[in-house]
Design an enzyme around this catalytic site. Structure first.
Site, PDB file in Angstrom:
ATOM      1  N   GLY A  13       0.821  -1.217   0.000  1.00 49.20           N
ATOM      2  CA  GLY A  13       0.000   0.000   0.000  1.00 49.20           C
ATOM      3  C   GLY A  13       0.846   1.253   0.000  1.00 49.20           C
ATOM      4  CB  SER A  16      -2.053   6.712  -1.904  1.00 47.35           C
ATOM      5  OG  SER A  16      -2.941   6.225  -0.954  1.00 47.35           O
ATOM      6  N   GLY A  17      -0.846   7.796   0.617  1.00 52.14           N
ATOM      7  CA  GLY A  17      -0.984   7.976   2.065  1.00 52.14           C
ATOM      8  C   GLY A  17       0.251   7.646   2.890  1.00 52.14           C
ATOM      9  N   GLY A  19       1.699   4.795   3.589  1.00 47.99           N
ATOM     10  CA  GLY A  19       2.649   3.854   2.979  1.00 47.99           C
ATOM     11  C   GLY A  19       3.620   4.554   2.046  1.00 47.99           C
ATOM     12  CB  SER A 142      -6.564   1.572  13.257  1.00 46.58           C
ATOM     13  OG  SER A 142      -7.445   2.584  13.680  1.00 46.58           O
ATOM     14  CE1 TYR A 167      -9.302   0.092   8.876  1.00 44.81           C
ATOM     15  CE2 TYR A 167     -10.024   1.264  10.838  1.00 44.81           C
ATOM     16  CZ  TYR A 167      -9.066   1.022   9.868  1.00 44.81           C
ATOM     17  OH  TYR A 167      -7.864   1.698   9.906  1.00 44.81           O
TER      18      TYR A 167
END
Ligand SMILES: NC(=O)c1ccc[n+]([C@@H]2O[C@H](COP(=O)([O-])OP(=O)(O)OC[C@H]3O[C@@H](n4cnc5c(N)ncnc54)[C@H](OP(=O)(O)O)[C@@H]3O)[C@@H](O)[C@H]2O)c1
Length: 285
Positions: A13, A16-17, A19, A142, A167
């Site tokens: 990943g 983007s973001g 990663g 998270s 999630y």
């Protein structure tokens, strides 16, 4: 500056973001970085950008849709073929889905991508990591894991799907997996840690109409930018002070307590066995 002795790091990943920021920072620290994401085109573009910005020519990419375990196995093969040793694996790719979707293998998509794919990837890459004299496995969880539960009779929420619950379950699985893995890796030169990146302004969750939901929460909770969210991951991947530290949950570069349920060893063992079955990974001990 960059040579063939540089440490090798795979970041899932990383198109983007958080990663992408971890990959970029590690490229700047002389790592040979393997970018990975769903789309081949995005992987190529990201690898080129990271190489240009960091000045590091050793940026590679392999695309793999983690919603397809055959592609996870193909990714492992590509890493094996190109790199005899893997020093750092960052299990970062993650999704949040409001809709009840399924992976190619027929499992609920969130658990399939966030946990099962990384479970298989890590286990199949362990031989390469064990060749490193300082191997590190880092998984991005998270704080949402605190709301996570595990019900092996309905692991994939076939009865009543709820995007947040799915999630939270997947992020709890990340922690149970890491703690159990760290125990297995005792007496080896490979560590396993897991972290919460904070609330980060990334593309996360924007795929399924969550844009307004996230925008409101971002404003409310003072989200940080992806580079700040990447800080703990970069620290765990590269800092000498954590070379031998394993089996911990980290927030803001410090060890923290995860939820009481995440320390349930029986649950971790059961999840491990079930994950072996779901991924057709045969080594069950
Ligand atoms: N953002 C937050 O506030 C926050 C908070 C706590 C934890 N996290 C965790 O941080 C991690 C990274 O999230 P982010 O915020 O950086 O999100 P992001 O910007 O949406 O990035 C997610 C990455 O995962 C990849 N990915 C998604 N589905 C994939 C699949 N099926 N196969 C392969 N790659 C896939 C994406 O690739 P494509 O671009 O090709 O889809 C992208 O590179 C996740 O594990 C998330 O749970 C985020």
């Amino acid at each position: 500056m960059f040579n063939t002795k540089s440490r090798v790091c795979l970041v899932t990943g990383s198109t983007s973001g958080i990663g992408r920021e971890m990959a970029l920072a590690l490229a700047g620290q002389q790592f040979r970085v393997i970018v990975s994401g769903k789309s081949g085109k995005k992987c190529r573009q990201t690898a080129q950008e990271i190489s240009r910005i960091s000045g590091n020519p050793h940026i590679h990419y392999f695309s793999a849709d983690l919603a397809d375990l055959a592609q996870v196995r193909r990714l492992v093969q590509q890493v094996h073929d190109s790199f005899p040793t893997l020093d750092v694996l960052i299990n970062n790719a993650g999704i949040y889905s409001m809709r009840h979707l399924y992976s190619v293998d027929g499992y609920e998509l969130t658990l399939a991508v966030n946990h099962l794919a990384h479970f298989l990837l890590t286990n199949l890459l362990l031989d390469s990591l064990l060749k490193s004299d300082d191997g590190r496995i880092i998984t991005v969880s998270s704080q949402a894991h605190e709301r996570g539960t595990l019900d092996f009779n309905d692991l994939f929420y076939e009865q009543h799907y709820d995007g947040f619950k799915a999630y939270a379950r997947s992020k709890l699985a990340n922690i149970l997996f890491t703690y159990h893995l760290a125990e297995k890796l005792q007496n080896t030169a490979v560590t396993a840690n897991v972290f919460h990146p904070g609330f980060v302004r990334s593309n996360f969750g924007k795929n399924n109409g969550l844009l307004r939901f996230w925008a409101r929460r971002l404003i409310k909770r003072g989200a940080v930018n992806p580079a700040q969210g990447a800080g703990t991951g970069i620290f765990l991947a590269a800092d000498d002070s954590v070379k031998s530290v394993s089996g911990k949950y980290w927030v803001d570069k410090k060890p923290a307590n995860s939820s009481p349920l995440s320390y349930d060893k029986g649950l971790a063992q059961k999840l491990w066995c079930e994950s072996c079955d779901y991924t057709n990974y045969v080594k069950k001990d």
